[in-house]
Write a protein that holds these residues in place. Sequence first.
Motif, PDB file in Angstrom:
ATOM      1  N   ILE A  25     -42.096   5.681 -12.343  1.00 52.84           N
ATOM      2  CA  ILE A  25     -41.199   6.022 -11.233  1.00 52.84           C
ATOM      3  C   ILE A  25     -40.644   4.760 -10.577  1.00 52.84           C
ATOM      4  CG2 ILE A  25     -41.137   7.034  -8.919  1.00 52.84           C
ATOM      5  CD1 ILE A  25     -43.078   9.169  -9.934  1.00 52.84           C
ATOM      6  N   ALA A  26     -41.511   3.757 -10.387  1.00 52.82           N
ATOM      7  CA  ALA A  26     -41.073   2.510  -9.760  1.00 52.82           C
ATOM      8  C   ALA A  26     -40.064   1.774 -10.633  1.00 52.82           C
ATOM      9  CB  ALA A  26     -42.276   1.615  -9.480  1.00 52.82           C
ATOM     10  N   VAL A  27     -40.327   1.746 -11.956  1.00 53.62           N
ATOM     11  CA  VAL A  27     -39.457   1.017 -12.879  1.00 53.62           C
ATOM     12  C   VAL A  27     -38.088   1.679 -13.006  1.00 53.62           C
ATOM     13  CG1 VAL A  27     -39.168   0.370 -15.311  1.00 53.62           C
ATOM     14  CG2 VAL A  27     -41.352   0.023 -14.193  1.00 53.62           C
ATOM     15  N   THR A  28     -38.062   3.004 -12.930  1.00 54.92           N
ATOM     16  CA  THR A  28     -36.823   3.734 -13.228  1.00 54.92           C
ATOM     17  C   THR A  28     -36.137   4.297 -11.986  1.00 54.92           C
ATOM     18  OG1 THR A  28     -38.070   5.794 -13.591  1.00 54.92           O
ATOM     19  CG2 THR A  28     -37.673   4.375 -15.510  1.00 54.92           C
ATOM     20  N   LYS A  29     -36.522   3.814 -10.804  1.00 55.70           N
ATOM     21  CA  LYS A  29     -35.992   4.420  -9.576  1.00 55.70           C
ATOM     22  C   LYS A  29     -34.472   4.265  -9.436  1.00 55.70           C
ATOM     23  CE  LYS A  29     -37.313   0.308  -6.891  1.00 55.70           C
ATOM     24  NZ  LYS A  29     -38.188  -0.177  -5.806  1.00 55.70           N
ATOM     25  N   ASN A  30     -33.877   3.244 -10.101  1.00 54.15           N
ATOM     26  CA  ASN A  30     -32.434   3.029  -9.995  1.00 54.15           C
ATOM     27  C   ASN A  30     -31.652   3.601 -11.177  1.00 54.15           C
ATOM     28  OD1 ASN A  30     -32.678   1.572  -7.549  1.00 54.15           O
ATOM     29  ND2 ASN A  30     -33.232  -0.273  -8.684  1.00 54.15           N
ATOM     30  N   PHE A  31     -32.325   4.397 -12.018  1.00 56.29           N
ATOM     31  CA  PHE A  31     -31.668   4.973 -13.194  1.00 56.29           C
ATOM     32  C   PHE A  31     -31.443   6.473 -13.003  1.00 56.29           C
ATOM     33  CE2 PHE A  31     -33.664   1.132 -14.693  1.00 56.29           C
ATOM     34  CZ  PHE A  31     -32.780   0.623 -15.640  1.00 56.29           C
ATOM     35  N   ASP A  32     -30.409   6.997 -13.681  1.00 55.48           N
ATOM     36  CA  ASP A  32     -30.185   8.443 -13.656  1.00 55.48           C
ATOM     37  C   ASP A  32     -31.143   9.113 -14.638  1.00 55.48           C
ATOM     38  OD1 ASP A  32     -29.184   7.939 -16.193  1.00 55.48           O
ATOM     39  OD2 ASP A  32     -27.087   8.130 -15.604  1.00 55.48           O
ATOM     40  N   GLU A  33     -31.094  10.445 -14.699  1.00 56.67           N
ATOM     41  CA  GLU A  33     -32.042  11.190 -15.519  1.00 56.67           C
ATOM     42  C   GLU A  33     -31.923  10.853 -17.004  1.00 56.67           C
ATOM     43  OE1 GLU A  33     -34.596  13.074 -14.571  1.00 56.67           O
ATOM     44  OE2 GLU A  33     -34.058  12.441 -12.550  1.00 56.67           O
ATOM     45  N   VAL A  34     -30.710  10.640 -17.479  1.00 55.39           N
ATOM     46  CA  VAL A  34     -30.519  10.272 -18.888  1.00 55.39           C
ATOM     47  C   VAL A  34     -31.145   8.910 -19.165  1.00 55.39           C
ATOM     48  CG1 VAL A  34     -28.809   9.726 -20.663  1.00 55.39           C
ATOM     49  CG2 VAL A  34     -28.411  11.638 -19.091  1.00 55.39           C
ATOM     50  N   GLY A  35     -30.928   7.967 -18.253  1.00 53.72           N
ATOM     51  CA  GLY A  35     -31.512   6.631 -18.409  1.00 53.72           C
ATOM     52  C   GLY A  35     -33.023   6.662 -18.374  1.00 53.72           C
ATOM     53  N   LYS A  36     -33.590   7.505 -17.504  1.00 53.68           N
ATOM     54  CA  LYS A  36     -35.045   7.620 -17.404  1.00 53.68           C
ATOM     55  C   LYS A  36     -35.649   8.153 -18.705  1.00 53.68           C
ATOM     56  CE  LYS A  36     -35.294   8.232 -12.392  1.00 53.68           C
ATOM     57  NZ  LYS A  36     -35.639   9.144 -11.271  1.00 53.68           N
ATOM     58  N   ARG A  37     -34.995   9.171 -19.271  1.00 52.85           N
ATOM     59  CA  ARG A  37     -35.487   9.728 -20.536  1.00 52.85           C
ATOM     60  C   ARG A  37     -35.429   8.678 -21.649  1.00 52.85           C
ATOM     61  NH1 ARG A  37     -32.697  14.443 -18.887  1.00 52.85           N
ATOM     62  NH2 ARG A  37     -30.884  13.864 -20.150  1.00 52.85           N
ATOM     63  N   LYS A  38     -34.347   7.922 -21.681  1.00 45.37           N
ATOM     64  CA  LYS A  38     -34.180   6.884 -22.697  1.00 45.37           C
ATOM     65  C   LYS A  38     -35.263   5.822 -22.571  1.00 45.37           C
ATOM     66  CE  LYS A  38     -30.555   4.008 -24.740  1.00 45.37           C
ATOM     67  NZ  LYS A  38     -29.141   3.574 -24.625  1.00 45.37           N
ATOM     68  N   ILE A  39     -35.549   5.402 -21.338  1.00 43.78           N
ATOM     69  CA  ILE A  39     -36.577   4.387 -21.096  1.00 43.78           C
ATOM     70  C   ILE A  39     -37.953   4.918 -21.498  1.00 43.78           C
ATOM     71  CG2 ILE A  39     -37.823   3.159 -19.268  1.00 43.78           C
ATOM     72  CD1 ILE A  39     -35.117   2.844 -17.847  1.00 43.78           C
ATOM     73  N   ALA A  40     -38.237   6.179 -21.175  1.00 46.51           N
ATOM     74  CA  ALA A  40     -39.535   6.781 -21.521  1.00 46.51           C
ATOM     75  C   ALA A  40     -39.735   6.803 -23.030  1.00 46.51           C
ATOM     76  CB  ALA A  40     -39.620   8.195 -20.951  1.00 46.51           C
ATOM     77  N   ILE A  41     -38.698   7.173 -23.761  1.00 43.96           N
ATOM     78  CA  ILE A  41     -38.798   7.255 -25.222  1.00 43.96           C
ATOM     79  C   ILE A  41     -38.962   5.871 -25.836  1.00 43.96           C
ATOM     80  CG2 ILE A  41     -37.533   7.849 -27.322  1.00 43.96           C
ATOM     81  CD1 ILE A  41     -36.278  10.181 -25.682  1.00 43.96           C
ATOM     82  N   ILE A  42     -38.162   4.896 -25.369  1.00 39.53           N
ATOM     83  CA  ILE A  42     -38.251   3.537 -25.907  1.00 39.53           C
ATOM     84  C   ILE A  42     -39.622   2.936 -25.623  1.00 39.53           C
ATOM     85  CG2 ILE A  42     -37.375   1.169 -25.682  1.00 39.53           C
ATOM     86  CD1 ILE A  42     -34.613   2.379 -25.133  1.00 39.53           C
ATOM     87  N   ALA A  43     -40.103   3.096 -24.386  1.00 41.60           N
ATOM     88  CA  ALA A  43     -41.404   2.545 -24.001  1.00 41.60           C
ATOM     89  C   ALA A  43     -42.521   3.149 -24.845  1.00 41.60           C
ATOM     90  CB  ALA A  43     -41.664   2.791 -22.520  1.00 41.60           C
ATOM     91  N   SER A  44     -42.470   4.455 -25.070  1.00 41.97           N
ATOM     92  CA  SER A  44     -43.496   5.130 -25.874  1.00 41.97           C
ATOM     93  C   SER A  44     -43.450   4.649 -27.321  1.00 41.97           C
ATOM     94  CB  SER A  44     -43.298   6.643 -25.818  1.00 41.97           C
ATOM     95  OG  SER A  44     -43.437   7.113 -24.500  1.00 41.97           O
ATOM     96  N   PHE A  45     -42.244   4.481 -27.859  1.00 41.84           N
ATOM     97  CA  PHE A  45     -42.087   4.029 -29.241  1.00 41.84           C
ATOM     98  C   PHE A  45     -42.624   2.613 -29.420  1.00 41.84           C
ATOM     99  CE2 PHE A  45     -39.480   2.004 -32.597  1.00 41.84           C
ATOM    100  CZ  PHE A  45     -39.847   2.804 -33.668  1.00 41.84           C
ATOM    101  N   VAL A  46     -42.283   1.721 -28.505  1.00 42.25           N
ATOM    102  CA  VAL A  46     -42.743   0.331 -28.584  1.00 42.25           C
ATOM    103  C   VAL A  46     -44.265   0.271 -28.449  1.00 42.25           C
ATOM    104  CG1 VAL A  46     -42.704  -1.923 -27.429  1.00 42.25           C
ATOM    105  CG2 VAL A  46     -40.572  -0.660 -27.774  1.00 42.25           C
ATOM    106  N   ALA A  47     -44.821   1.020 -27.484  1.00 39.79           N
ATOM    107  CA  ALA A  47     -46.275   1.045 -27.287  1.00 39.79           C
ATOM    108  C   ALA A  47     -46.985   1.560 -28.530  1.00 39.79           C
ATOM    109  CB  ALA A  47     -46.628   1.891 -26.071  1.00 39.79           C
ATOM    110  N   ALA A  48     -46.416   2.602 -29.150  1.00 35.34           N
ATOM    111  CA  ALA A  48     -47.019   3.165 -30.363  1.00 35.34           C
ATOM    112  C   ALA A  48     -47.027   2.142 -31.489  1.00 35.34           C
ATOM    113  CB  ALA A  48     -46.258   4.420 -30.797  1.00 35.34           C
ATOM    114  N   LEU A  49     -45.934   1.405 -31.653  1.00 31.93           N
ATOM    115  CA  LEU A  49     -45.866   0.374 -32.696  1.00 31.93           C
ATOM    116  C   LEU A  49     -46.913  -0.706 -32.465  1.00 31.93           C
ATOM    117  CD1 LEU A  49     -42.028  -0.193 -33.274  1.00 31.93           C
ATOM    118  CD2 LEU A  49     -43.656   1.006 -34.750  1.00 31.93           C
TER     119      LEU A  49
END
Length: 202
Positions: A25-49
Amino acid sequence: MIDFLAVFIVFFAVIDPIGTVPVFIAVTKNFDEVGKRKIAIIASFVAALILLFFAVVGELLLTAMGIPLPAFQIAGGVVLFIFAITMIFGESKPEEEVRIAEAHHETAIFPLAVPSIAGPGAMLACVLMTENSRFNTWEQIQTVSMMLAVLLINLILMLIASKVHRIIGNAGASVISRVMGLILASVAVTNLLSGITTYFKL
């Protein structure tokens, strides 16, 4: 066959999906809902790798460097224990990483993918719980599947982060993080004792 529940609890403790919510929430507070979803997916993918890398190659790196696995298991147990103690008595994971997020204004990679999701505790757990000497290939695949299941839960919680945070608040996330720290401390002591026992049997 692994103990699926035990492995799931360990990864849930070290990845701490609930503690990730206020960080997200703190990291994405300045992003819209589409941006938040994109960040969540990218972060999860990178963490998984990152965690898959440590699960697959971690022990090979130790072997190449001439470090016996019991020594790493002992060191890993100590580090996991210290990590758990900081979760219990120090700043909890959400408090600490929200502060990092606010200070550095980063998005998907830091501090979300690393160290919030794929932190040092999760990396060590991947290595320790996929040891070739203790687990066969099928059991390692089962362990990795439990890790990925926790990451999936983590992703889902990030996608519904606003609703979750309204329910539990920062205080609730802090309490849960400390409980996870207590569980992790028990796992760390188990790994430490197992490493010492194995070392003296060599």
